[in-house]
Design a protein around this motif. Sequence first.
Motif, PDB file in Angstrom:
ATOM      1  N   PHE A  20      -2.524  -4.507  -1.482  1.00 21.87           N
ATOM      2  CA  PHE A  20      -1.312  -4.131  -2.209  1.00 21.87           C
ATOM      3  C   PHE A  20      -0.712  -2.860  -1.609  1.00 21.87           C
ATOM      4  O   PHE A  20       0.480  -2.808  -1.315  1.00 21.87           O
ATOM      5  N   ALA A  21      -1.525  -1.839  -1.406  1.00 23.65           N
ATOM      6  CA  ALA A  21      -1.031  -0.587  -0.814  1.00 23.65           C
ATOM      7  C   ALA A  21      -0.489  -0.825   0.587  1.00 23.65           C
ATOM      8  O   ALA A  21       0.585  -0.329   0.948  1.00 23.65           O
ATOM      9  N   ASN A  22      -1.201  -1.594   1.361  1.00 21.36           N
ATOM     10  CA  ASN A  22      -0.774  -1.878   2.731  1.00 21.36           C
ATOM     11  C   ASN A  22       0.518  -2.704   2.763  1.00 21.36           C
ATOM     12  O   ASN A  22       1.399  -2.453   3.581  1.00 21.36           O
ATOM     13  N   ASN A  23       0.634  -3.668   1.864  1.00 14.43           N
ATOM     14  CA  ASN A  23       1.848  -4.487   1.796  1.00 14.43           C
ATOM     15  C   ASN A  23       3.048  -3.668   1.323  1.00 14.43           C
ATOM     16  O   ASN A  23       4.174  -3.901   1.777  1.00 14.43           O
ATOM     17  N   SER A  81       3.935   1.958  -9.642  1.00 15.26           N
ATOM     18  CA  SER A  81       4.361   1.284  -8.407  1.00 15.26           C
ATOM     19  C   SER A  81       5.428   0.247  -8.706  1.00 15.26           C
ATOM     20  O   SER A  81       6.409   0.110  -7.965  1.00 15.26           O
ATOM     21  N   ARG A  82       5.228  -0.483  -9.792  1.00 13.21           N
ATOM     22  CA  ARG A  82       6.214  -1.495 -10.188  1.00 13.21           C
ATOM     23  C   ARG A  82       7.569  -0.849 -10.465  1.00 13.21           C
ATOM     24  O   ARG A  82       8.605  -1.380 -10.068  1.00 13.21           O
ATOM     25  N   LEU A  83       7.567   0.309 -11.107  1.00 11.93           N
ATOM     26  CA  LEU A  83       8.820   1.026 -11.365  1.00 11.93           C
ATOM     27  C   LEU A  83       9.531   1.379 -10.067  1.00 11.93           C
ATOM     28  O   LEU A  83      10.718   1.112  -9.903  1.00 11.93           O
ATOM     29  N   TRP A  84       8.795   1.990  -9.122  1.00 18.64           N
ATOM     30  CA  TRP A  84       9.426   2.405  -7.866  1.00 18.64           C
ATOM     31  C   TRP A  84       9.946   1.199  -7.093  1.00 18.64           C
ATOM     32  O   TRP A  84      11.023   1.264  -6.495  1.00 18.64           O
ATOM     33  N   LEU A  94      15.475  -8.776   1.417  1.00 22.93           N
ATOM     34  CA  LEU A  94      14.193  -8.192   1.025  1.00 22.93           C
ATOM     35  C   LEU A  94      13.839  -8.468  -0.437  1.00 22.93           C
ATOM     36  O   LEU A  94      12.753  -8.090  -0.891  1.00 22.93           O
ATOM     37  N   ALA A  95      14.725  -9.143  -1.152  1.00 18.76           N
ATOM     38  CA  ALA A  95      14.493  -9.380  -2.584  1.00 18.76           C
ATOM     39  C   ALA A  95      13.213 -10.175  -2.833  1.00 18.76           C
ATOM     40  O   ALA A  95      12.436  -9.835  -3.735  1.00 18.76           O
ATOM     41  N   ALA A  96      12.975 -11.205  -2.054  1.00 17.43           N
ATOM     42  CA  ALA A  96      11.776 -12.030  -2.262  1.00 17.43           C
ATOM     43  C   ALA A  96      10.503 -11.223  -1.997  1.00 17.43           C
ATOM     44  O   ALA A  96       9.533 -11.320  -2.748  1.00 17.43           O
ATOM     45  N   SER A  97      10.514 -10.401  -0.960  1.00 15.25           N
ATOM     46  CA  SER A  97       9.349  -9.559  -0.653  1.00 15.25           C
ATOM     47  C   SER A  97       9.082  -8.571  -1.774  1.00 15.25           C
ATOM     48  O   SER A  97       7.938  -8.357  -2.175  1.00 15.25           O
ATOM     49  N   ARG A  98      10.153  -7.979  -2.292  1.00 16.05           N
ATOM     50  CA  ARG A  98       9.989  -7.035  -3.397  1.00 16.05           C
ATOM     51  C   ARG A  98       9.463  -7.745  -4.634  1.00 16.05           C
ATOM     52  O   ARG A  98       8.574  -7.231  -5.314  1.00 16.05           O
ATOM     53  N   ASP A  99       9.977  -8.925  -4.924  1.00 10.86           N
ATOM     54  CA  ASP A  99       9.519  -9.678  -6.093  1.00 10.86           C
ATOM     55  C   ASP A  99       8.028  -9.997  -6.016  1.00 10.86           C
ATOM     56  O   ASP A  99       7.323  -9.949  -7.023  1.00 10.86           O
ATOM     57  N   LEU A 101       5.759  -8.192  -4.478  1.00 13.07           N
ATOM     58  CA  LEU A 101       5.035  -6.942  -4.733  1.00 13.07           C
ATOM     59  C   LEU A 101       5.085  -6.558  -6.209  1.00 13.07           C
ATOM     60  O   LEU A 101       4.093  -6.070  -6.760  1.00 13.07           O
ATOM     61  N   ILE A 102       6.224  -6.789  -6.853  1.00 14.14           N
ATOM     62  CA  ILE A 102       6.325  -6.511  -8.286  1.00 14.14           C
ATOM     63  C   ILE A 102       5.370  -7.419  -9.054  1.00 14.14           C
ATOM     64  O   ILE A 102       4.679  -6.970  -9.982  1.00 14.14           O
ATOM     65  N   GLN A 103       5.289  -8.674  -8.657  1.00 14.87           N
ATOM     66  CA  GLN A 103       4.360  -9.605  -9.303  1.00 14.87           C
ATOM     67  C   GLN A 103       2.911  -9.163  -9.107  1.00 14.87           C
ATOM     68  O   GLN A 103       2.111  -9.199 -10.040  1.00 14.87           O
ATOM     69  N   GLU A 104       2.577  -8.708  -7.913  1.00 11.77           N
ATOM     70  CA  GLU A 104       1.213  -8.247  -7.652  1.00 11.77           C
ATOM     71  C   GLU A 104       0.897  -7.001  -8.477  1.00 11.77           C
ATOM     72  O   GLU A 104      -0.203  -6.885  -9.032  1.00 11.77           O
ATOM     73  N   ALA A 105       1.839  -6.072  -8.572  1.00 17.71           N
ATOM     74  CA  ALA A 105       1.622  -4.879  -9.401  1.00 17.71           C
ATOM     75  C   ALA A 105       1.389  -5.278 -10.852  1.00 17.71           C
ATOM     76  O   ALA A 105       0.500  -4.737 -11.523  1.00 17.71           O
ATOM     77  N   THR A 106       2.154  -6.238 -11.335  1.00 17.80           N
ATOM     78  CA  THR A 106       2.005  -6.720 -12.708  1.00 17.80           C
ATOM     79  C   THR A 106       0.634  -7.367 -12.906  1.00 17.80           C
ATOM     80  O   THR A 106      -0.042  -7.115 -13.910  1.00 17.80           O
TER      81      THR A 106
END
Length: 123
Positions: A20-23, A81-84, A94-99, A101-106
């Motif tokens: 997660f951190a690396n991604n 992390s999800r907030l940032w 980049l929307a799909a990549s961000r989504d 990461l948001i899912q992983e944070a959740t």
Amino acid sequence: MESESNIGKKFDLEDRTFDFANNCKGFLKQIEKNIHNVEYYKQLIRSSGSVAANFIEANESFSRNDFSHRVKICRKEAKESRLWLRLIDINEQLAASRDVLIQEATELMRIFGAILEKTKNTN
């Protein structure tokens, strides 16, 4: 002594928090470096790395209280992390990549919450 299945799960989550951190780091390399994003960039690097670092600390804890405290920090940092991630200005590409990461944070938040519940119920 831990069973073999528990040992594997512990290290799988260490790997998952590292990934997660690396991604997050890889994602940030792709964003525009505008005035807003620079601050969010710094915060995301810190919080995503803190998830991984605190989980390692939790696995090396000396007591159940120390373990619970570190896992609470992991959950808090995943939420941060999800907030940032949500605040970063991105383009549509980049929307799909961000989504993801948001899912992983959740998911990490939920996992840490479940670990805390289990720890609390075994006291």
